[in-house]
Write a protein that holds these residues in place. Structure first.
Motif, PDB file in Angstrom:
ATOM      1  N   ASP A   1      48.846  40.837 -34.059  1.00  7.17           N
ATOM      2  CA  ASP A   1      48.872  42.172 -34.659  1.00  7.17           C
ATOM      3  C   ASP A   1      50.270  42.439 -35.199  1.00  7.17           C
ATOM      4  OD1 ASP A   1      46.206  42.995 -34.120  1.00  7.17           O
ATOM      5  OD2 ASP A   1      46.747  43.206 -32.006  1.00  7.17           O
ATOM      6  N   PRO A   2      50.418  42.626 -36.506  1.00  8.41           N
ATOM      7  CA  PRO A   2      51.751  42.733 -37.118  1.00  8.41           C
ATOM      8  C   PRO A   2      52.629  43.851 -36.573  1.00  8.41           C
ATOM      9  CG  PRO A   2      50.070  42.388 -38.800  1.00  8.41           C
ATOM     10  CD  PRO A   2      49.347  42.647 -37.513  1.00  8.41           C
ATOM     11  N   HIS A   3      52.030  44.971 -36.134  1.00  2.64           N
ATOM     12  CA  HIS A   3      52.848  46.113 -35.720  1.00  2.64           C
ATOM     13  C   HIS A   3      53.372  46.007 -34.290  1.00  2.64           C
ATOM     14  CE1 HIS A   3      48.790  47.172 -34.308  1.00  2.64           C
ATOM     15  NE2 HIS A   3      49.411  47.820 -33.333  1.00  2.64           N
ATOM     16  N   THR A   4      52.959  44.986 -33.543  1.00  2.00           N
ATOM     17  CA  THR A   4      53.399  44.851 -32.156  1.00  2.00           C
ATOM     18  C   THR A   4      54.793  44.242 -32.076  1.00  2.00           C
ATOM     19  OG1 THR A   4      52.345  42.679 -31.951  1.00  2.00           O
ATOM     20  CG2 THR A   4      51.028  44.613 -31.355  1.00  2.00           C
ATOM     21  N   ASN A   5      55.468  44.515 -30.984  1.00  2.00           N
ATOM     22  CA  ASN A   5      56.829  44.021 -30.788  1.00  2.00           C
ATOM     23  C   ASN A   5      56.863  42.499 -30.704  1.00  2.00           C
ATOM     24  OD1 ASN A   5      59.696  44.671 -30.262  1.00  2.00           O
ATOM     25  ND2 ASN A   5      59.296  43.695 -28.307  1.00  2.00           N
ATOM     26  N   ILE A   6      55.874  41.904 -30.027  1.00  2.00           N
ATOM     27  CA  ILE A   6      55.841  40.450 -29.865  1.00  2.00           C
ATOM     28  C   ILE A   6      55.660  39.765 -31.216  1.00  2.00           C
ATOM     29  CG2 ILE A   6      53.337  40.398 -29.415  1.00  2.00           C
ATOM     30  CD1 ILE A   6      55.966  38.119 -27.769  1.00  2.00           C
ATOM     31  N   ALA A   7      54.878  40.369 -32.120  1.00  2.00           N
ATOM     32  CA  ALA A   7      54.675  39.799 -33.456  1.00  2.00           C
ATOM     33  C   ALA A   7      55.967  39.844 -34.262  1.00  2.00           C
ATOM     34  CB  ALA A   7      53.570  40.551 -34.188  1.00  2.00           C
ATOM     35  N   MET A   8      56.708  40.939 -34.144  1.00  2.00           N
ATOM     36  CA  MET A   8      57.987  41.059 -34.860  1.00  2.00           C
ATOM     37  C   MET A   8      58.980  40.005 -34.378  1.00  2.00           C
ATOM     38  SD  MET A   8      58.443  45.184 -35.020  1.00  2.00           S
ATOM     39  CE  MET A   8      57.112  46.222 -35.622  1.00  2.00           C
ATOM     40  N   LEU A   9      58.945  39.718 -33.087  1.00  2.00           N
ATOM     41  CA  LEU A   9      59.846  38.702 -32.545  1.00  2.00           C
ATOM     42  C   LEU A   9      59.442  37.309 -33.022  1.00  2.00           C
ATOM     43  CD1 LEU A   9      60.213  40.010 -28.874  1.00  2.00           C
ATOM     44  CD2 LEU A   9      61.866  40.218 -30.738  1.00  2.00           C
ATOM     45  N   LYS A  10      58.144  37.041 -33.054  1.00  2.20           N
ATOM     46  CA  LYS A  10      57.666  35.719 -33.478  1.00  2.20           C
ATOM     47  C   LYS A  10      57.963  35.448 -34.952  1.00  2.20           C
ATOM     48  CE  LYS A  10      53.902  35.274 -30.112  1.00  2.20           C
ATOM     49  NZ  LYS A  10      52.425  35.231 -29.914  1.00  2.20           N
TER      50      LYS A  10
ATOM     51  N   PRO B   1      44.671  52.386 -44.201  1.00  4.34           N
ATOM     52  CA  PRO B   1      45.938  53.132 -44.240  1.00  4.34           C
ATOM     53  C   PRO B   1      46.626  53.243 -42.876  1.00  4.34           C
ATOM     54  CG  PRO B   1      44.279  54.246 -45.559  1.00  4.34           C
ATOM     55  CD  PRO B   1      43.576  53.135 -44.839  1.00  4.34           C
ATOM     56  N   SER B   2      45.838  53.404 -41.806  1.00  5.94           N
ATOM     57  CA  SER B   2      46.430  53.565 -40.476  1.00  5.94           C
ATOM     58  C   SER B   2      47.217  52.319 -40.053  1.00  5.94           C
ATOM     59  CB  SER B   2      45.341  53.863 -39.443  1.00  5.94           C
ATOM     60  OG  SER B   2      44.370  52.820 -39.416  1.00  5.94           O
ATOM     61  N   ASP B   3      46.775  51.137 -40.473  1.00  3.65           N
ATOM     62  CA  ASP B   3      47.509  49.905 -40.160  1.00  3.65           C
ATOM     63  C   ASP B   3      48.872  49.894 -40.842  1.00  3.65           C
ATOM     64  OD1 ASP B   3      45.455  48.947 -38.626  1.00  3.65           O
ATOM     65  OD2 ASP B   3      44.556  47.746 -40.214  1.00  3.65           O
ATOM     66  N   ASN B   4      48.895  50.302 -42.111  1.00  9.54           N
ATOM     67  CA  ASN B   4      50.157  50.361 -42.845  1.00  9.54           C
ATOM     68  C   ASN B   4      51.110  51.392 -42.239  1.00  9.54           C
ATOM     69  OD1 ASN B   4      49.384  48.397 -44.719  1.00  9.54           O
ATOM     70  ND2 ASN B   4      48.415  49.899 -46.049  1.00  9.54           N
ATOM     71  N   ILE B   5      50.559  52.513 -41.818  1.00 10.47           N
ATOM     72  CA  ILE B   5      51.372  53.562 -41.199  1.00 10.47           C
ATOM     73  C   ILE B   5      51.994  53.066 -39.898  1.00 10.47           C
ATOM     74  CG2 ILE B   5      51.264  55.814 -40.058  1.00 10.47           C
ATOM     75  CD1 ILE B   5      49.135  56.607 -42.147  1.00 10.47           C
ATOM     76  N   ALA B   6      51.167  52.467 -39.049  1.00 11.26           N
ATOM     77  CA  ALA B   6      51.657  51.956 -37.764  1.00 11.26           C
ATOM     78  C   ALA B   6      52.731  50.900 -37.963  1.00 11.26           C
ATOM     79  CB  ALA B   6      50.492  51.381 -36.966  1.00 11.26           C
ATOM     80  N   LEU B   7      52.549  50.053 -38.971  1.00 10.17           N
ATOM     81  CA  LEU B   7      53.508  48.983 -39.222  1.00 10.17           C
ATOM     82  C   LEU B   7      54.847  49.528 -39.710  1.00 10.17           C
ATOM     83  CD1 LEU B   7      53.974  45.950 -39.273  1.00 10.17           C
ATOM     84  CD2 LEU B   7      53.132  45.917 -41.596  1.00 10.17           C
ATOM     85  N   ILE B   8      54.812  50.472 -40.652  1.00 11.65           N
ATOM     86  CA  ILE B   8      56.055  51.044 -41.190  1.00 11.65           C
ATOM     87  C   ILE B   8      56.854  51.725 -40.087  1.00 11.65           C
ATOM     88  CG2 ILE B   8      56.988  52.794 -42.746  1.00 11.65           C
ATOM     89  CD1 ILE B   8      54.599  52.156 -44.607  1.00 11.65           C
TER      90      ILE B   8
END
Length: 375
Positions: free
Chosen positions: A185-194, A210-217
């Motif tokens: 899941d792109p918006h999770t902390n573990i994904a950002m680290l990977k 839209p909610s996915d884009n919002i969560a990610l930003i």
């Protein structure tokens, strides 16, 4: 000077991944302990048994126990002289060996077939590769836009990582030749680290929800503050004007509306076919001799509050300023030489890549370049 050189060549930068997958990997490998312990225990029992029952040295007892337990041979030593107890013990060790080895092989195969261990090994290898990237883009969510953008990025030699939460994403990534990819899941902390977001230049989010884009930003902006680093350049997509405004307010630098873009291109083709052909030839086409780029005038630039004609860009660097966007958002198309250059204005220029690069160098100087005095 040395610090700048180190920054350019990434001297001393850490290429280790931001996330350590070893604990998860070790957790999967724990399952292999039981078969190995059983084998060692029975070989130890066999070795001690032969030491007691027969006139063997330690190495002979170990050898006898090993090939008896593994059922790989018999008759290498003095088995013909075994007494009844030794024969019974040997039979027990042989049957135990067959059972333990069969169980161990089946147990290990079941772990491998589960796929978790194989997935972790592949992911660890990919994360280590991604850790070497610098100034890359993280493209979130795989769809038709991602496929086309990845082609453009590869042609322009822009490094990128694609991340998607579809369990079958690996097949798609291989099919479309993504050099680096992560399942998650792109918006999770573990994904950002990977994805090694700490060293990335920016992200592109192409979710159709839209909610996915919002969560990610929101997640990326929070991650950015935690790192205390310069802002990421965030590009997102939206279908409606309401969503476009919402994403901009949340922190997206650029919001692209595919529907609106296509309508604008078709409208340009219908109204000004000649202009569209010009764009196709010089802007969208690969390896074109001309580039189109927007350059920001820094606050400290010598050009601030001067007239455009004082820069003599056309005479010196062979580029043309075809638009100026003021800090307040006001746009001046095709400005004349008397246009005043304000602080932090954006100059839309067209010319060769070399000319634009030279113009940037002139603009970022605090003092008026000497080259201007001879024009």
């Amino acid at each position: 000077m040395l610090a700048k050189l180190k920054e350019i060549i990434h001297w001393g930068t850490n290429s280790k991944p931001d996330v350590d997958l070893n604990p998860e990997l070790y957790e999967q490998l724990k399952a292999f302990r039981l078969p190995f312990i059983l084998i060692q225990v029975f070989i130890l029992i066999g070795t001690l048994g032969y030491l007691i029952l027969e006139n063997y040295t330690l190495i002979q007892a170990f050898f006898q126990a090993s090939y008896t337990f593994t059922n790989t041979g018999f008759g290498a030593l003095n088995e013909k002289d075994f007494g009844p107890i030794a024969i019974i013990f040997t039979t027990f060790l042989t049957l135990s060996g067959a059972s333990v080895i069969t169980f161990s092989v089946a147990y290990i195969i079941s772990i491998i077939n589960n796929g978790t261990l194989t997935r972790l090994i592949k992911e660890k290898k990919m994360v280590n590769k991604i850790a070497r990237l610098r100034n890359h883009y993280v493209i979130c969510y795989h769809n038709e836009y991602t496929i086309e953008l990845s082609k453009q990025f590869r042609d322009a030699q822009i490094p990128f990582v694609v991340i998607d939460n579809n369990p079958d994403f690996e097949k798609e990534a291989t099919k479309h030749k993504y050099p680096y990819y992560i399942i998650g899941d792109p918006h999770t902390n573990i994904a950002m680290l990977k994805t090694h977001l700490s060293s990335a230049k920016g992200i592109v989010t192409f979710s159709k929800t839209p909610s996915d884009n919002i969560a990610l930003i929101v997640s990326v902006r929070l991650f950015e503050k935690e790192l205390n680093r310069k802002p990421y350049y965030i590009i997102s997509s939206a279908d409606t004007e309401e969503d476009v405004e919402k994403l901009k307010k949340l922190g997206s630098d650029t919001v692209v509306s595919p529907t609106k873009l296509m309508a604008q291109r078709i409208s340009a083709m219908a109204i000004r076919p000649d202009m569209e052909n010009l764009l196709e030839r010089f802007v969208y086409k690969k390896d074109t001799p001309l580039d189109l780029e927007e350059v920001i005038v820094p606050k400290y630039s010598w050009l601030v509050l001067r007239k455009l004609k004082e820069a003599h860009f056309r005479e010196i660097t062979k580029i043309s300023i075809i638009g100026i966007t003021q800090k307040d958002g006001k746009y001046i198309p095709m400005p004349d030489g008397d246009a005043i250059i304000a602080s932090e204005a954006k100059l839309l220029m067209i010319g060769t890549a070399k000319g634009i690069l030279e113009t940037k160098r002139f603009i970022t100087k605090k003092q008026k370049p000497k080259e201007m005095d001879y024009v």
